[in-house]
Design a protein around this motif. Structure first.
Motif, PDB file in Angstrom:
ATOM      1  N   ALA A 281      -4.671 -31.088 100.429  1.00 12.88           N
ATOM      2  CA  ALA A 281      -3.709 -30.874  99.346  1.00 12.88           C
ATOM      3  C   ALA A 281      -2.301 -30.992  99.903  1.00 12.88           C
ATOM      4  O   ALA A 281      -2.091 -30.937 101.121  1.00 12.88           O
ATOM      5  CB  ALA A 281      -3.920 -29.495  98.707  1.00 12.88           C
ATOM      6  N   ALA A 282      -1.343 -31.147  99.011  1.00 11.76           N
ATOM      7  CA  ALA A 282       0.056 -31.236  99.421  1.00 11.76           C
ATOM      8  C   ALA A 282       0.576 -29.862  99.819  1.00 11.76           C
ATOM      9  O   ALA A 282       0.145 -28.840  99.277  1.00 11.76           O
ATOM     10  CB  ALA A 282       0.897 -31.803  98.284  1.00 11.76           C
ATOM     11  N   PRO A 283       1.517 -29.797 100.761  1.00 14.05           N
ATOM     12  CA  PRO A 283       2.122 -28.507 101.138  1.00 14.05           C
ATOM     13  C   PRO A 283       2.710 -27.770  99.933  1.00 14.05           C
ATOM     14  O   PRO A 283       2.638 -26.537  99.869  1.00 14.05           O
ATOM     15  CB  PRO A 283       3.203 -28.900 102.145  1.00 14.05           C
ATOM     16  N   SER A 284       3.281 -28.513  98.969  1.00 20.02           N
ATOM     17  CA  SER A 284       3.878 -27.862  97.795  1.00 20.02           C
ATOM     18  C   SER A 284       2.826 -27.141  96.966  1.00 20.02           C
ATOM     19  O   SER A 284       3.085 -26.036  96.442  1.00 20.02           O
ATOM     20  CB  SER A 284       4.601 -28.896  96.931  1.00 20.02           C
TER      21      SER A 284
ATOM     22  N   ALA B 279     -13.418 -22.902  93.762  1.00 18.54           N
ATOM     23  CA  ALA B 279     -13.772 -22.797  92.346  1.00 18.54           C
ATOM     24  C   ALA B 279     -12.603 -22.274  91.516  1.00 18.54           C
ATOM     25  O   ALA B 279     -12.549 -22.503  90.295  1.00 18.54           O
ATOM     26  CB  ALA B 279     -14.993 -21.897  92.176  1.00 18.54           C
ATOM     27  N   ALA B 280     -11.652 -21.593  92.138  1.00 20.04           N
ATOM     28  CA  ALA B 280     -10.497 -21.047  91.429  1.00 20.04           C
ATOM     29  C   ALA B 280      -9.263 -21.934  91.566  1.00 20.04           C
ATOM     30  O   ALA B 280      -8.184 -21.562  91.079  1.00 20.04           O
ATOM     31  CB  ALA B 280     -10.191 -19.642  91.945  1.00 20.04           C
ATOM     32  N   HIS B 281      -9.391 -23.076  92.208  1.00 20.73           N
ATOM     33  CA  HIS B 281      -8.257 -23.977  92.411  1.00 20.73           C
ATOM     34  C   HIS B 281      -8.325 -25.168  91.459  1.00 20.73           C
ATOM     35  O   HIS B 281      -9.381 -25.479  90.896  1.00 20.73           O
ATOM     36  CB  HIS B 281      -8.241 -24.481  93.860  1.00 20.73           C
ATOM     37  N   ASP B 282      -7.177 -25.836  91.294  1.00 20.02           N
ATOM     38  CA  ASP B 282      -7.139 -27.102  90.561  1.00 20.02           C
ATOM     39  C   ASP B 282      -7.630 -28.194  91.514  1.00 20.02           C
ATOM     40  O   ASP B 282      -6.918 -28.572  92.452  1.00 20.02           O
ATOM     41  CB  ASP B 282      -5.711 -27.427  90.105  1.00 20.02           C
ATOM     42  N   CYS B 283      -8.837 -28.656  91.296  1.00 19.19           N
ATOM     43  CA  CYS B 283      -9.416 -29.705  92.140  1.00 19.19           C
ATOM     44  C   CYS B 283      -9.451 -31.016  91.369  1.00 19.19           C
ATOM     45  O   CYS B 283      -9.899 -31.067  90.213  1.00 19.19           O
ATOM     46  CB  CYS B 283     -10.823 -29.306  92.594  1.00 19.19           C
ATOM     47  N   ILE B 284      -8.962 -32.055  91.992  1.00 17.24           N
ATOM     48  CA  ILE B 284      -8.880 -33.373  91.361  1.00 17.24           C
ATOM     49  C   ILE B 284     -10.140 -34.145  91.740  1.00 17.24           C
ATOM     50  O   ILE B 284     -10.408 -34.371  92.915  1.00 17.24           O
ATOM     51  CB  ILE B 284      -7.617 -34.119  91.830  1.00 17.24           C
ATOM     52  N   VAL B 285     -10.886 -34.550  90.748  1.00 18.49           N
ATOM     53  CA  VAL B 285     -12.205 -35.135  90.975  1.00 18.49           C
ATOM     54  C   VAL B 285     -12.134 -36.651  90.936  1.00 18.49           C
ATOM     55  O   VAL B 285     -11.534 -37.239  90.027  1.00 18.49           O
ATOM     56  CB  VAL B 285     -13.215 -34.623  89.919  1.00 18.49           C
ATOM     57  N   LEU B 286     -12.739 -37.276  91.931  1.00 18.86           N
ATOM     58  CA  LEU B 286     -12.873 -38.726  91.980  1.00 18.86           C
ATOM     59  C   LEU B 286     -14.234 -39.100  91.413  1.00 18.86           C
ATOM     60  O   LEU B 286     -15.269 -38.717  91.960  1.00 18.86           O
ATOM     61  CB  LEU B 286     -12.742 -39.234  93.417  1.00 18.86           C
TER      62      LEU B 286
ATOM     63  N   THR C 291      -5.328 -39.764  94.967  1.00 16.70           N
ATOM     64  CA  THR C 291      -4.510 -39.417  96.132  1.00 16.70           C
ATOM     65  C   THR C 291      -3.053 -39.216  95.746  1.00 16.70           C
ATOM     66  O   THR C 291      -2.387 -38.291  96.229  1.00 16.70           O
ATOM     67  CB  THR C 291      -4.630 -40.509  97.210  1.00 16.70           C
ATOM     68  N   ASP C 292      -2.537 -40.053  94.855  1.00 16.55           N
ATOM     69  CA  ASP C 292      -1.141 -39.916  94.431  1.00 16.55           C
ATOM     70  C   ASP C 292      -0.918 -38.595  93.708  1.00 16.55           C
ATOM     71  O   ASP C 292       0.112 -37.931  93.911  1.00 16.55           O
ATOM     72  CB  ASP C 292      -0.758 -41.093  93.528  1.00 16.55           C
ATOM     73  N   TRP C 293      -1.868 -38.180  92.872  1.00 15.53           N
ATOM     74  CA  TRP C 293      -1.742 -36.877  92.213  1.00 15.53           C
ATOM     75  C   TRP C 293      -1.677 -35.757  93.245  1.00 15.53           C
ATOM     76  O   TRP C 293      -0.883 -34.824  93.118  1.00 15.53           O
ATOM     77  CB  TRP C 293      -2.930 -36.647  91.277  1.00 15.53           C
TER      78      TRP C 293
ATOM     79  N   ARG D 217      -0.506 -31.886  92.593  1.00 19.16           N
ATOM     80  CA  ARG D 217      -1.286 -31.574  91.386  1.00 19.16           C
ATOM     81  C   ARG D 217      -2.588 -30.838  91.676  1.00 19.16           C
ATOM     82  O   ARG D 217      -3.205 -30.317  90.768  1.00 19.16           O
ATOM     83  CB  ARG D 217      -1.610 -32.854  90.620  1.00 19.16           C
ATOM     84  N   GLY D 218      -3.058 -30.835  92.916  1.00 25.00           N
ATOM     85  CA  GLY D 218      -4.299 -30.144  93.203  1.00 25.00           C
ATOM     86  C   GLY D 218      -4.920 -30.556  94.527  1.00 25.00           C
ATOM     87  O   GLY D 218      -4.300 -31.276  95.331  1.00 25.00           O
ATOM     88  N   VAL D 219      -6.143 -30.094  94.741  1.00 22.98           N
ATOM     89  CA  VAL D 219      -6.904 -30.358  95.962  1.00 22.98           C
ATOM     90  C   VAL D 219      -7.813 -31.560  95.725  1.00 22.98           C
ATOM     91  O   VAL D 219      -8.410 -31.692  94.652  1.00 22.98           O
ATOM     92  CB  VAL D 219      -7.760 -29.133  96.356  1.00 22.98           C
ATOM     93  N   ILE D 220      -7.924 -32.422  96.710  1.00 20.22           N
ATOM     94  CA  ILE D 220      -8.813 -33.572  96.615  1.00 20.22           C
ATOM     95  C   ILE D 220      -9.817 -33.555  97.762  1.00 20.22           C
ATOM     96  O   ILE D 220      -9.597 -32.914  98.790  1.00 20.22           O
ATOM     97  CB  ILE D 220      -8.042 -34.917  96.633  1.00 20.22           C
ATOM     98  N   MET D 221     -10.904 -34.253  97.562  1.00 15.16           N
ATOM     99  CA  MET D 221     -11.905 -34.490  98.613  1.00 15.16           C
ATOM    100  C   MET D 221     -11.989 -35.996  98.788  1.00 15.16           C
ATOM    101  O   MET D 221     -12.495 -36.701  97.915  1.00 15.16           O
ATOM    102  CB  MET D 221     -13.256 -33.909  98.212  1.00 15.16           C
ATOM    103  N   ARG D 222     -11.429 -36.497  99.883  1.00  7.82           N
ATOM    104  CA  ARG D 222     -11.325 -37.948 100.083  1.00  7.82           C
ATOM    105  C   ARG D 222     -11.802 -38.332 101.471  1.00  7.82           C
ATOM    106  O   ARG D 222     -11.827 -37.519 102.397  1.00  7.82           O
ATOM    107  CB  ARG D 222      -9.867 -38.418  99.904  1.00  7.82           C
ATOM    108  N   SER D 223     -12.136 -39.597 101.631  1.00  6.81           N
ATOM    109  CA  SER D 223     -12.571 -40.095 102.924  1.00  6.81           C
ATOM    110  C   SER D 223     -11.467 -39.947 103.965  1.00  6.81           C
ATOM    111  O   SER D 223     -10.285 -40.205 103.693  1.00  6.81           O
ATOM    112  CB  SER D 223     -12.963 -41.575 102.818  1.00  6.81           C
TER     113      SER D 223
END
Length: 319
Positions: free
Chosen positions: A179-182, A197-204, A240-242, A247-253
């Motif tokens: 996630a971004a530092p902000s 589960a309590a975070h804003d997670c961005i789903v791919l 990734t741009d979000w 905007r939230g946490v991502i799970m990316r390669s």
């Protein structure tokens, strides 16, 4: 008058032309997509398909479906067609002088992000070194469909979906949460995977499976958590741009987010928790004879992809 590969009048076409034509149709999602690949109008493809069905005395494609849907006869014809064309390519390749220039057509399939960032440049290099070769790169966010195999090589991230294909590992990779530092400054960093589960997670939403089920741990001791959030997309660059915008946490390669992590634009969360391997593989037909152009290109990928990932830190640095 339009024609497909110079097919001309119906009576002038060979059965091999029809095999090639239907393989293109069967490998596409719609007749419109097939017409683009064939380089002719939709009406020409539709008429030729009707003529082929009339000659065979069997319906091959269900009309009116939103996506191109093969009948049971169409699936049988496509499967046998692929086998015959593969055998023809293998025969021609086996007769060719191995020291001669590579020639023919090489069809490569890849996910969108990896295809744009690395497979496309490597394929461009390969064709530049072998100018008698013609190559096609198909990128898609859709799941790999081995039963409709219309590729010579597929570059796939993660566990291969079909054991009937041969595979060669090209590079190590894992999917990592970040996630971004902000975002982390505002919401705090999760301490355990259940906190996600309590975070804003961005789903791919790519490939098949449960998109919102994020997996952790090694294969021998898997763990998972179901995530929630306000944003999702089938485009990895959008996701990734979000994240970069907080905007939230991502799970990316890892191959994709490594440069953002190196620059501090993203921060890995839960760094003490391992994630399953999602290595990058080349998938190709489980045939007795692998065409020389295919084996040589896989060699090129195996040497070039790790080098590119090491040099660039993964994805391009531009946003």
């Amino acid at each position: 008058m339009e024609s497909i590969q110079g097919g001309g009048a119906e009576e002038g076409r060979s059965s091999m032309d029809d095999l090639w034509f239907f393989q293109v149709v069967a490998s596409n999602e719609t007749l419109t997509a097939a017409s683009r690949e064939l380089g002719c109008s939709l009406s020409v493809v539709s008429k030729r398909l009707t003529a082929l069905e009339r000659r065979l005395g069997a319906r091959l494609v269900r009309r009116g479906a939103r996506r191109l849907a093969l009948t049971s006869e169409g699936r049988r014809y496509a499967a046998r067609t692929q086998g015959i064309l593969d055998q023809l390519r293998e025969l021609e390749d086996s007769l060719a002088d191995r020291s001669a220039a590579l020639r023919g057509t090489l069809v490569v399939e890849s996910t969108i992000g990896l295809g744009r960032a690395h497979v496309a440049p490597l394929l461009g290099e390969f064709v530049a070194d072998h100018p008698q070769l013609h190559a096609q790169l198909h990128t898609s966010g859709l799941p790999l469909r081995p039963h409709r195999r219309a590729f010579d090589v597929a570059v796939h991230v993660g566990a291969p979906p079909d054991s009937s294909l041969r595979m060669r590992r090209l590079a190590a990779n894992r999917r990592v949460p970040c996630a971004a530092p902000s975002y982390l400054a505002e919401r705090g960093a999760p301490a355990v995977i259940e906190d996600l589960a309590a975070h804003d997670c961005i789903v791919l939403r790519e490939n098949e499976g449960d998109f919102a089920l994020w997996r952790f741990g090694e294969a021998s001791q898997p763990r998972h958590v179901r995530v929630h959030g306000h944003l999702s997309s089938n485009d990895g660059d959008v996701v990734t741009d979000w994240a970069l915008r907080g905007r939230g946490v991502i799970m990316r390669s890892e191959w994709h987010v490594a440069p953002y992590l190196d620059r501090g634009e993203l921060v890995r969360v839960l760094p003490h928790v391992s994630t399953p391997a999602a290595d990058i593989y080349a998938l190709y037909g489980n045939d007795e004879h692998v065409p020389h152009r295919v084996s040589r290109f896989i060699d090129h990928l195996a040497s070039g992809l790790p080098r590119r990932l090491s040099e660039t830190g993964g994805a391009p640095s531009s946003r």
